[in-house]
Design a protein around this motif. Structure first.
Motif, PDB file in Angstrom:
ATOM      1  N   ASP A  58       0.827  -1.199   0.000  1.00  0.00           N
ATOM      2  CA  ASP A  58       0.000   0.000   0.000  1.00  0.00           C
ATOM      3  C   ASP A  58       0.869   1.260   0.000  1.00  0.00           C
ATOM      4  O   ASP A  58       0.648   2.200   0.757  1.00  0.00           O
ATOM      5  N   LEU A  60       1.626   3.150  -2.806  1.00  0.00           N
ATOM      6  CA  LEU A  60       1.377   4.072  -3.913  1.00  0.00           C
ATOM      7  C   LEU A  60       0.370   5.139  -3.518  1.00  0.00           C
ATOM      8  O   LEU A  60      -0.665   4.845  -2.930  1.00  0.00           O
ATOM      9  N   THR A  61       0.690   6.375  -3.868  1.00  0.00           N
ATOM     10  CA  THR A  61      -0.246   7.472  -3.642  1.00  0.00           C
ATOM     11  C   THR A  61      -1.278   7.473  -4.766  1.00  0.00           C
ATOM     12  O   THR A  61      -1.083   6.831  -5.810  1.00  0.00           O
ATOM     13  N   ASP A  62      -2.357   8.197  -4.577  1.00  0.00           N
ATOM     14  CA  ASP A  62      -3.365   8.330  -5.629  1.00  0.00           C
ATOM     15  C   ASP A  62      -2.732   8.914  -6.886  1.00  0.00           C
ATOM     16  O   ASP A  62      -3.035   8.480  -8.006  1.00  0.00           O
ATOM     17  N   LYS A  63      -1.846   9.868  -6.712  1.00  0.00           N
ATOM     18  CA  LYS A  63      -1.168  10.504  -7.844  1.00  0.00           C
ATOM     19  C   LYS A  63      -0.308   9.480  -8.596  1.00  0.00           C
ATOM     20  O   LYS A  63      -0.309   9.448  -9.827  1.00  0.00           O
ATOM     21  N   GLU A  64       0.407   8.629  -7.876  1.00  0.00           N
ATOM     22  CA  GLU A  64       1.242   7.615  -8.514  1.00  0.00           C
ATOM     23  C   GLU A  64       0.402   6.576  -9.243  1.00  0.00           C
ATOM     24  O   GLU A  64       0.766   6.127 -10.341  1.00  0.00           O
ATOM     25  N   ILE A  65      -0.740   6.198  -8.669  1.00  0.00           N
ATOM     26  CA  ILE A  65      -1.634   5.243  -9.324  1.00  0.00           C
ATOM     27  C   ILE A  65      -2.147   5.828 -10.631  1.00  0.00           C
ATOM     28  O   ILE A  65      -2.155   5.158 -11.669  1.00  0.00           O
ATOM     29  N   LYS A  66      -2.554   7.079 -10.596  1.00  0.00           N
ATOM     30  CA  LYS A  66      -3.032   7.765 -11.808  1.00  0.00           C
ATOM     31  C   LYS A  66      -1.919   7.820 -12.852  1.00  0.00           C
ATOM     32  O   LYS A  66      -2.157   7.556 -14.040  1.00  0.00           O
ATOM     33  N   GLU A  67      -0.717   8.131 -12.423  1.00  0.00           N
ATOM     34  CA  GLU A  67       0.421   8.206 -13.340  1.00  0.00           C
ATOM     35  C   GLU A  67       0.696   6.836 -13.973  1.00  0.00           C
ATOM     36  O   GLU A  67       0.922   6.728 -15.178  1.00  0.00           O
ATOM     37  N   GLN A  69      -1.491   4.443 -14.407  1.00  0.00           N
ATOM     38  CA  GLN A  69      -2.584   4.175 -15.334  1.00  0.00           C
ATOM     39  C   GLN A  69      -2.344   4.884 -16.665  1.00  0.00           C
ATOM     40  O   GLN A  69      -2.555   4.304 -17.737  1.00  0.00           O
TER      41      GLN A  69
END
Length: 85
Positions: A58, A60-67, A69
């Protein structure tokens, strides 16, 4: 040695505004080789295992997950374009 330093990422600029100079290309090649070497030594060459390590912890930040994707979406487009040839 200046030619083997990691590139300064210009992610804040749109792709079309980036300009690569010969030293940038050399840095990118060095970084790619070092990354491949690390991946092979540490994860048996599996990029999926590397990413999964962050997912399972756990980390990954939301920003990293979006990146990630966006990166995968770009990879799909490139891969599909290669199939058309």
């Amino acid at each position: 040695n200046e030619s083997v330093r990691a590139p300064k990422y210009r992610n804040s600029l749109p792709h079309f505004d980036r300009c690569l100079f010969p030293e940038d290309i050399l840095r990118e090649k060095v970084v790619l080789k070092e990354t491949e070497s690390f991946l092979k030594r540490t994860y048996g060459g599996s990029l999926g295992m590397l990413v999964n390590t962050f997912v399972e912890n756990d980390s990954l930040t939301d920003k990293e997950i979006k990146e990630l994707q966006e990166i995968l979406h770009k990879a799909e487009k490139i891969h599909d374009k290669g199939k058309e040839r």
